[in-house]
Design a protein around this motif. Structure first.
Motif: not given
Length: 221
Positions: A136-138, A148-149, A210-211
């Motif tokens: 769910y990081f943009p 993209f995902q 982010k991670s």
């Protein structure tokens, strides 16, 4: 420095990837202050990645499917060719001080293989550090493309063929479909399912996670 290198090259000082890597290493060292005295199993890693490590464990064994790792000559690092979900026979009776993995969990090919990988992690050590990008990081980290995902497969394949700033550039539409199918980003809920006794540490950029890192510093009690 190119735009791509500014964003995604972890070996390029000043890049976003380099700064993120430095933050992760600082957290890893904080969680495992005896890292320099440990035997570490790196699932999915390559010997060259340890060349940039600020602290070198006493021994590192990397397991990767790519046979090119065998040509690497990195002191203190033993490369083995094999499936991280089912490590080579010579390792199965061994225990390590720490199992480490960086951006592998999203590439192993589905829930069944992720379960096998998690079982391997737990079997090989009571301590682990397992990092994967947050779904769910943009900005998707492999193609460095916003959202993209969440795009349909056809749209992702077209981005993979034509977008110049990511780490994956597909040569044809068929290979692009294959490339995007091999990347399945995970949520914190999924990581908790695979590592129920671990803390899920969130590496943040601009306040956004982010991670995700499953961290176990050893069983308590």
């Amino acid at each position: 420095m190119s735009i791509k290198n500014r964003i995604s090259d972890p070996g390029q000082p000043g890049s976003l990837a380099h700064r993120a890597r430095a933050r992760r290493w600082a957290e890893l060292q904080k969680r495992f202050p005896a890292l320099g005295e440990m035997r570490v199993l790196d699932l999915g890693g390559v010997p060259e990645s340890w060349r940039l490590a600020p602290v070198r464990p006493v021994e590192v064994v990397t397991v990767n499917l790519d046979s090119r790792i065998l040509s690497a000559d990195e002191p203190g690092v033993t490369p083995l060719v094999g499936d991280a979900c089912a490590p080579p026979v010579r390792l199965r009776a061994e225990r390590f001080d720490l199992v480490y993995s960086n951006s592998l969990f999203e590439h192993v090919g589905g829930h069944a293989n992720r379960l096998r990988l998690a079982e391997t992690v737990h079997r090989m050590s009571g301590r682990h550090w397992i990092q994967t990008p947050n779904r769910y990081f943009p900005i998707e980290p492999h193609w460095v493309f916003p959202g993209f995902q969440f795009l349909p497969v056809r749209a992702r394949a077209e981005v993979s063929r034509h977008w110049p700033f990511g780490n994956i550039r597909s040569a044809s539409f068929a290979s692009a479909v294959d490339d995007v199918a091999w990347v399945e980003l995970l949520s914190a809920t999924e990581m908790r399912q695979y590592f129920p006794d671990s803390e899920i540490w969130r590496e943040r950029i601009a306040g956004l996670p982010k991670s995700l890192v499953a961290v176990c510093q050893g069983l308590k009690g």
